[in-house]
Design a protein around this motif. Sequence first.
Motif, PDB file in Angstrom:
ATOM      1  N   THR A  56      42.297 -15.176   4.004  1.00 58.89           N
ATOM      2  CA  THR A  56      42.901 -16.269   4.672  1.00 58.89           C
ATOM      3  C   THR A  56      43.719 -15.681   5.914  1.00 58.89           C
ATOM      4  OG1 THR A  56      43.091 -17.812   2.724  1.00 58.89           O
ATOM      5  CG2 THR A  56      44.155 -18.599   4.800  1.00 58.89           C
ATOM      6  N   HIS A  57      44.305 -14.801   5.743  1.00 61.46           N
ATOM      7  CA  HIS A  57      45.283 -14.396   6.875  1.00 61.46           C
ATOM      8  C   HIS A  57      44.400 -13.686   7.746  1.00 61.46           C
ATOM      9  CE1 HIS A  57      48.523 -15.439   3.994  1.00 61.46           C
ATOM     10  NE2 HIS A  57      49.558 -15.266   5.428  1.00 61.46           N
ATOM     11  N   ILE A  58      43.310 -12.922   7.220  1.00 68.09           N
ATOM     12  CA  ILE A  58      42.574 -12.221   8.362  1.00 68.09           C
ATOM     13  C   ILE A  58      41.724 -13.077   9.230  1.00 68.09           C
ATOM     14  CG2 ILE A  58      40.453 -10.547   8.229  1.00 68.09           C
ATOM     15  CD1 ILE A  58      41.507  -9.084   6.058  1.00 68.09           C
ATOM     16  N   LEU A  59      41.368 -14.064   8.554  1.00 73.69           N
ATOM     17  CA  LEU A  59      40.465 -15.081   9.505  1.00 73.69           C
ATOM     18  C   LEU A  59      41.310 -15.861  10.152  1.00 73.69           C
ATOM     19  CD1 LEU A  59      38.190 -16.664   6.392  1.00 73.69           C
ATOM     20  CD2 LEU A  59      37.595 -14.761   8.240  1.00 73.69           C
ATOM     21  N   VAL A  60      42.634 -16.032   9.906  1.00 73.26           N
ATOM     22  CA  VAL A  60      43.600 -16.749  10.661  1.00 73.26           C
ATOM     23  C   VAL A  60      43.710 -15.929  11.935  1.00 73.26           C
ATOM     24  CG1 VAL A  60      45.852 -17.500  11.133  1.00 73.26           C
ATOM     25  CG2 VAL A  60      44.539 -18.227   9.047  1.00 73.26           C
ATOM     26  N   GLY A  61      44.160 -14.644  11.636  1.00 74.15           N
ATOM     27  CA  GLY A  61      44.590 -13.623  12.799  1.00 74.15           C
ATOM     28  C   GLY A  61      43.187 -13.511  13.685  1.00 74.15           C
TER      29      GLY A  61
END
Length: 228
Positions: free
Chosen positions: A42-47
């Motif tokens: 999730t955090h990779i996709l948001v970044g």
Amino acid sequence: MSMWLGTGTLADQLLLLLLAFVLSAVIGIERERQFKSAGLRTHILVGLGATLFTLVSAYGFASLGLGAVDPSRIAAQVVTGIGFVGAGVIFVNRGNVVGLTTAASIWVTAAVGMACGAGLPLLAVAGTTLHLVTVGTLPIAERLLRRRSENQLLVRVSPTGEQLGTVLDSLATAGMHARVDDLRRRSDRDLELAVHVRGKQKDADRLLAELGSIDGVVSVTSGPIRGG
């Protein structure tokens, strides 16, 4: 002096995108280790999404020959849109709000991605570092400063519930802040009382022993309040 000496070429943009991937992964790994609902992917996709939006806003429309454009317009919408993602990880569990730290972590990840997309890699690295300091060391400092206990008690009372009033009296006179979050009957017919207590550790220990000594109280268990 500029924090990024790139020229805005495709190579520079790909390097910034790669940096956003790495920094977002670092933040996501910390959340993954804490077994949070929003983890590494999730955090990779948001970044990555925030970086791509910022890069497209800065370079994409100029390449179409549209003349002068305002690159901040799309970036501003990222800040608004990421709020919907963050809201998805916040929920209420027995009166306690859970997921606020993870939602804030997603928000910071978007900001890190936008910093990368805007050509500010040192700022993005600094933001990631401060994020890790905040979620890693500050909770320990908070506990040392407060020297207070915050726990959830699960008190099981015999099926008749005759001693429930005595339990409530003990909670009211324990010298701690106590809030009853839930009262339900279990499958074994025992009554279970979920109580959020906050105060000095010595008062919490005394309350635990006092509740356990009440006739009709089957068991008393204590656990930390889980947030973030």
